[in-house]
Design an enzyme around this catalytic site. Structure first.
Site, PDB file in Angstrom:
ATOM      1  N   HIS A   1       2.831  38.970  21.799  1.00 43.64           N
ATOM      2  CA  HIS A   1       3.998  38.174  22.208  1.00 43.64           C
ATOM      3  C   HIS A   1       4.870  37.834  21.013  1.00 43.64           C
ATOM      4  CE1 HIS A   1       2.582  34.017  20.967  1.00 43.64           C
ATOM      5  NE2 HIS A   1       1.442  34.681  20.887  1.00 43.64           N
TER       6      HIS A   1
ATOM      7  N   ARG B   1       0.679  29.424  25.681  1.00 38.80           N
ATOM      8  CA  ARG B   1       1.847  29.747  26.513  1.00 38.80           C
ATOM      9  C   ARG B   1       1.764  31.133  27.149  1.00 38.80           C
ATOM     10  NH1 ARG B   1       5.670  28.675  21.510  1.00 38.80           N
ATOM     11  NH2 ARG B   1       3.923  29.849  20.659  1.00 38.80           N
TER      12      ARG B   1
ATOM     13  N   CYS C   1       4.636  34.642  18.010  1.00 39.23           N
ATOM     14  CA  CYS C   1       3.192  34.482  17.800  1.00 39.23           C
ATOM     15  C   CYS C   1       2.920  33.853  16.421  1.00 39.23           C
ATOM     16  CB  CYS C   1       2.496  35.841  17.894  1.00 39.23           C
ATOM     17  SG  CYS C   1       0.700  35.734  17.697  1.00 39.23           S
TER      18      CYS C   1
ATOM     19  N   ASP D   1      -2.825  31.874  22.346  1.00 43.51           N
ATOM     20  CA  ASP D   1      -1.671  30.972  22.489  1.00 43.51           C
ATOM     21  C   ASP D   1      -1.612  30.392  23.915  1.00 43.51           C
ATOM     22  OD1 ASP D   1       1.122  30.129  22.984  1.00 43.51           O
ATOM     23  OD2 ASP D   1       1.497  30.966  21.002  1.00 43.51           O
TER      24      ASP D   1
ATOM     25  N   CYS E   1      -3.332  37.050  23.311  1.00 43.42           N
ATOM     26  CA  CYS E   1      -3.417  36.006  22.291  1.00 43.42           C
ATOM     27  C   CYS E   1      -3.930  34.711  22.924  1.00 43.42           C
ATOM     28  CB  CYS E   1      -2.034  35.779  21.676  1.00 43.42           C
ATOM     29  SG  CYS E   1      -2.057  34.610  20.293  1.00 43.42           S
TER      30      CYS E   1
HETATM   31 CO    CO Z   1       0.013  34.473  19.472  1.00 39.05          CO
END
Ligand code: CO
Length: 208
Positions: free
Chosen positions: A98, A46, A101, A44, A42
């Site tokens: 994850h 993090r 998400c 993202d 992803c």
């Molecule tokens: Co995500």
């Protein structure tokens, strides 16, 4: 919040430290790229793979998008997969979803006409396929489970793809696995999905 100036200064310090510790590092890196795995994760901020599995630069060939989707109608995904297998001969493909998400969470509600909505429709279809199971859970449970089911579906999309199938058929070593990362404790978990041959995949998924 860091400024671009600070980021550039950090880069200078990083490059200088590497040279001090390992003078040939950049010469080696510039000569060849030989990654150990293709990571599909992803976007993202993090869940950057270099940090999560702590491998040195040059180990991971990366493709990331919102919701870690391997979309078979997305030229970007296909080009990454083709290059990873046909040129780099990467022996492992990891699909990593994850918990927490945002893309998966948005997929639990109705779509719209914005690009993110349209992109996430691919996860909404997975939700629809598993609606019976998912609707029995509370909202948090549904969110977590859909993240897992999404990884499973993307592993399936990859194994079904001609690029992977052809690599398996010519005897190339390609291991496809599905992982989920928990942003609450920093741990990766395997989802029981691992396919290292066409035969292994077909035994599980071939009829789907
Ligand atoms: Co995500």
């Amino acid at each position: 919040m860091h400024t671009i100036k600070q980021m550039l200064a950090a880069n200078q310090a990083w490059a200088e430290k590497i040279i001090r510790d390992d003078p040939d590092y950049f010469d080696r890196a510039a000569r060849i790229q030989k990654p150990e795995l293709l990571w599909i994760g992803c976007s993202d901020s993090r869940v950057g793979p270099d940090q999560l599995i702590n491998l040195p630069t040059g180990s991971i060939f990366v493709h990331r998008n919102i919701g870690n989707i391997f979309a078979t109608n997305d030229l970007n995904c296909l080009a990454v997969l083709e290059y990873a297998l046909d040129e780099l001969k990467v022996p492992n493909i990891v699909v990593c979803g994850h918990y927490g998400c945002g893309g998966v969470h948005a997929s639990l509600s109705h779509s719209g006409i914005q690009p993110v909505d349209l992109w996430l429709d691919q996860i909404r279809f997975i939700y629809q396929r598993h609606q019976k199971e998912l609707d029995k859970l509370d909202e948090n449970g549904r969110w977590k489970r859909l993240a897992e089911l999404n990884v499973e579906a993307q592993v399936h999309n990859i194994c079904r793809n001609t690029i992977v199938r052809e690599a398996w058929k010519r005897g190339q070593k390609v291991n496809v696995i599905g992982l989920i990362y928990d942003i609450h404790d920093g741990k990766l978990k395997q989802l029981g999905l691992e396919f290292d041959s066409l035969k292994a995949w077909e035994a599980c998924y071939g009829d789907k």
